[in-house]
Design a protein around this motif. Structure first.
Motif, mmCIF file in Angstrom:
data_model
loop_
_atom_site.group_PDB
_atom_site.id
_atom_site.type_symbol
_atom_site.label_atom_id
_atom_site.label_comp_id
_atom_site.label_asym_id
_atom_site.label_seq_id
_atom_site.Cartn_x
_atom_site.Cartn_y
_atom_site.Cartn_z
ATOM 1 N N MET A 156 24.201 42.120 31.077
ATOM 2 C CA MET A 156 25.589 42.716 31.504
ATOM 3 C C MET A 156 25.252 43.658 32.728
ATOM 4 O O MET A 156 24.396 44.422 32.590
ATOM 5 N N PRO A 157 26.369 43.292 33.694
ATOM 6 C CA PRO A 157 26.217 44.240 34.857
ATOM 7 C C PRO A 157 26.632 45.609 34.562
ATOM 8 O O PRO A 157 27.485 46.133 33.955
ATOM 9 N N PRO A 158 25.636 46.745 34.715
ATOM 10 C CA PRO A 158 25.732 48.032 34.446
ATOM 11 C C PRO A 158 26.738 48.681 35.067
ATOM 12 O O PRO A 158 27.482 49.629 34.690
ATOM 13 N N HIS A 159 27.232 48.407 36.214
ATOM 14 C CA HIS A 159 28.242 48.869 37.188
ATOM 15 C C HIS A 159 29.294 47.668 37.638
ATOM 16 O O HIS A 159 28.878 47.096 38.362
ATOM 17 N N VAL A 160 30.563 47.786 37.151
ATOM 18 C CA VAL A 160 31.599 46.770 37.447
ATOM 19 C C VAL A 160 32.643 47.486 38.375
ATOM 20 O O VAL A 160 32.980 48.475 37.882
ATOM 21 N N LEU A 161 33.154 47.092 39.346
ATOM 22 C CA LEU A 161 34.038 47.742 40.223
ATOM 23 C C LEU A 161 35.140 46.637 40.122
ATOM 24 O O LEU A 161 35.112 45.421 40.285
ATOM 25 N N ILE A 162 36.342 47.198 39.681
ATOM 26 C CA ILE A 162 37.512 46.593 39.534
ATOM 27 C C ILE A 162 38.540 46.789 40.623
ATOM 28 O O ILE A 162 39.044 48.203 40.695
ATOM 29 N N LEU A 163 38.864 45.847 41.390
ATOM 30 C CA LEU A 163 39.964 46.245 42.260
ATOM 31 C C LEU A 163 41.398 45.944 41.660
ATOM 32 O O LEU A 163 41.696 44.985 41.026
ATOM 33 N N GLY A 164 41.947 47.259 41.083
ATOM 34 C CA GLY A 164 43.004 47.264 40.393
ATOM 35 C C GLY A 164 44.481 47.428 40.651
ATOM 36 O O GLY A 164 44.767 46.971 41.985
ATOM 37 N N GLY A 165 45.203 47.968 39.917
ATOM 38 C CA GLY A 165 46.772 48.292 40.162
ATOM 39 C C GLY A 165 47.643 47.264 39.466
ATOM 40 O O GLY A 165 49.030 47.174 39.698
ATOM 41 N N THR A 166 47.038 46.400 38.521
ATOM 42 C CA THR A 166 47.706 45.469 37.718
ATOM 43 C C THR A 166 47.548 45.942 36.304
ATOM 44 O O THR A 166 46.618 46.404 35.909
ATOM 45 N N THR B 176 34.776 48.925 29.371
ATOM 46 C CA THR B 176 34.221 50.315 28.930
ATOM 47 C C THR B 176 33.964 50.383 27.563
ATOM 48 O O THR B 176 33.028 51.423 27.090
ATOM 49 N N ALA B 177 34.375 49.463 26.670
ATOM 50 C CA ALA B 177 33.776 49.316 25.249
ATOM 51 C C ALA B 177 32.486 48.827 25.104
ATOM 52 O O ALA B 177 31.780 49.134 24.013
ATOM 53 N N PHE B 178 31.930 48.361 26.175
ATOM 54 C CA PHE B 178 30.385 47.948 26.025
ATOM 55 C C PHE B 178 29.383 49.355 26.443
ATOM 56 O O PHE B 178 29.685 49.631 27.521
ATOM 57 N N PRO B 179 28.536 49.241 25.568
ATOM 58 C CA PRO B 179 27.482 50.445 25.794
ATOM 59 C C PRO B 179 26.852 50.273 27.136
ATOM 60 O O PRO B 179 26.513 49.074 27.204
ATOM 61 N N GLY B 180 26.859 51.407 27.584
ATOM 62 C CA GLY B 180 25.934 51.417 29.157
ATOM 63 C C GLY B 180 26.481 50.735 30.219
ATOM 64 O O GLY B 180 25.979 50.638 31.352
ATOM 65 N N VAL B 181 27.602 50.349 30.032
ATOM 66 C CA VAL B 181 28.594 49.774 31.166
ATOM 67 C C VAL B 181 29.370 50.789 32.172
ATOM 68 O O VAL B 181 30.177 51.593 31.207
ATOM 69 N N ARG B 182 29.093 50.975 33.345
ATOM 70 C CA ARG B 182 29.986 51.891 34.048
ATOM 71 C C ARG B 182 31.106 50.947 34.734
ATOM 72 O O ARG B 182 30.603 50.128 35.280
ATOM 73 N N GLY C 198 33.687 48.117 55.021
ATOM 74 C CA GLY C 198 33.624 49.329 54.231
ATOM 75 C C GLY C 198 33.428 49.124 52.705
ATOM 76 O O GLY C 198 32.831 49.872 51.891
ATOM 77 N N LEU C 199 34.074 47.956 52.188
ATOM 78 C CA LEU C 199 33.857 47.640 50.880
ATOM 79 C C LEU C 199 32.379 47.163 50.525
ATOM 80 O O LEU C 199 31.765 47.615 49.490
ATOM 81 N N ALA C 200 31.856 46.656 51.309
ATOM 82 C CA ALA C 200 30.326 45.984 51.216
ATOM 83 C C ALA C 200 29.632 47.178 51.143
ATOM 84 O O ALA C 200 28.510 47.374 50.451
ATOM 85 N N ARG C 201 29.805 48.375 51.921
ATOM 86 C CA ARG C 201 29.056 49.243 52.208
ATOM 87 C C ARG C 201 29.167 50.097 50.799
ATOM 88 O O ARG C 201 28.007 50.611 50.174
ATOM 89 N N TRP C 202 30.248 50.407 50.331
ATOM 90 C CA TRP C 202 30.496 51.123 49.075
ATOM 91 C C TRP C 202 29.639 50.364 47.892
ATOM 92 O O TRP C 202 28.932 50.865 46.989
ATOM 93 N N LEU C 203 29.840 49.021 48.092
ATOM 94 C CA LEU C 203 29.362 48.341 46.940
ATOM 95 C C LEU C 203 27.657 48.476 46.800
ATOM 96 O O LEU C 203 26.870 48.595 45.717
ATOM 97 N N ARG C 204 27.264 48.547 48.002
ATOM 98 C CA ARG C 204 25.787 48.777 48.155
ATOM 99 C C ARG C 204 25.499 50.296 47.675
ATOM 100 O O ARG C 204 24.410 50.537 47.065
ATOM 101 N N ALA D 165 28.631 44.161 39.641
ATOM 102 C CA ALA D 165 29.617 42.922 39.694
ATOM 103 C C ALA D 165 31.074 43.349 40.145
ATOM 104 O O ALA D 165 31.425 44.511 40.166
ATOM 105 N N LEU D 166 31.601 42.559 40.763
ATOM 106 C CA LEU D 166 33.045 42.855 41.599
ATOM 107 C C LEU D 166 34.150 41.951 40.809
ATOM 108 O O LEU D 166 34.022 40.851 40.925
ATOM 109 N N VAL D 167 35.343 42.682 40.392
ATOM 110 C CA VAL D 167 36.449 41.975 39.813
ATOM 111 C C VAL D 167 37.555 42.335 40.631
ATOM 112 O O VAL D 167 37.821 43.478 40.781
ATOM 113 N N ASP D 168 38.034 41.173 41.347
ATOM 114 C CA ASP D 168 39.351 41.435 42.184
ATOM 115 C C ASP D 168 40.706 41.068 41.196
ATOM 116 O O ASP D 168 40.937 39.931 40.750
ATOM 117 N N ALA D 169 41.134 42.321 40.522
ATOM 118 C CA ALA D 169 42.331 42.082 39.821
ATOM 119 C C ALA D 169 43.481 42.790 40.438
ATOM 120 O O ALA D 169 44.465 43.203 39.810
#
Length: 248
Positions: free
Chosen positions: A1-11, A22-28, A57-63, A69-73
């Motif tokens: 499981m990816p420990p840090h997931v970025l969601i591009l949200g608004g939906t 967030t219900a998965f233990p250890g996942v940010r 800029g997004l690539a820099r933030w990811l690093r 993991a990145l989710v475009d939602a």
């Protein structure tokens, strides 16, 4: 499981996914919001507001934030953000998933007129009606500003940005809407043509049912294509499968 997931949200789908992850233990989980809506819904997990400064800029933030993991939602019509997300993921090697609700499909009694853009919708309108219910959001209304002979009823969550058509009535409202409410609105404003984007989902689909029942033509702006090589999943379960989360 990816420990840090970025969601591009608004939906709605982004908020639901954040709650699931967030219900998965250890996942940010960090959800990024563009900040265009003054009262966004409650989001579970960490939240950041504002843009990244393009794909670089997004690539820099990811690093820097060690995103796994990145989710475009984002909204199905947020083509610029989706393109930047695809480029940033490719540049960093971060696994990426696009979460998109399914689009609407016309039934046999629907009078739909699919078009590729807002400009194409504006070109078609004068041949379909004089009183327009415009539900394409608060951005992009400049495409209709030259239609001085038509009356527009514009609905959006936030006040629309000018320029607007000169004969415009603004309704500020947030879905979901019922079929009865939409039918009453269309009748009260003597609407004879509806314009909408193919946003999909149930929160704003009642207007399509109301238009069908009233036999009104509907101009439907088709979704922009996803970047080459990018495919989408329709729900949180698809995201979990793509990212390798074990079922709970």
């Amino acid at each position: 499981m990816p420990p840090h997931v970025l969601i591009l949200g608004g939906t709605t789908e982004a908020r639901e996914l954040a709650a699931v992850l967030t219900a998965f233990p250890g996942v940010r989980v960090t959800t990024s919001l563009a900040g265009r809506v003054s009262r966004p819904g409650t989001v579970t997990g960490e939240v950041r507001i504002g843009g990244f400064g393009g794909a670089e800029g997004l690539a820099r933030w990811l690093r820097e934030e060690r995103v796994d993991a990145l989710v475009d939602a984002t909204h199905p019509f947020a083509a610029g953000i989706t393109a930047n997300a695809a480029r940033a993921a490719a540049a960093t090697g971060v696994p990426a998933v696009v979460l998109r609700r399914l689009g609407w499909e016309p039934g046999p009694e629907d009078r739909w007129h699919p078009v590729p853009s807002l400009d194409a919708a504006a070109d078609l309108l004068p041949s379909l009606g004089r009183r327009v219910f415009l539900t394409t959001g608060r951005l992009g209304l400049a495409a209709f500003a030259h239609l001085t002979d038509l009356h527009f009823v514009v609905r959006s969550v936030e006040p629309p940005e000018p320029p607007l058509p000169p004969r415009t009535e603004v309704l500020l409202a947030r879905g979901p809407f019922t079929v009865d409410d939409e039918t009453a609105l269309l009748s009260a404003h003597c609407v004879d043509v509806l314009v909408t984007k193919d946003s999909g989902g149930s929160a704003t689909s009642a207007k399509l049912t109301a238009a069908r029942q009233l036999a009104l033509p509907v101009v439907v702006v088709r979704r922009p294509a996803l970047p080459e090589g990018v495919t989408a999943v329709p729900d949180a379960a698809g995201v979990l499968e793509r990212l390798g989360f074990s079922p709970r």
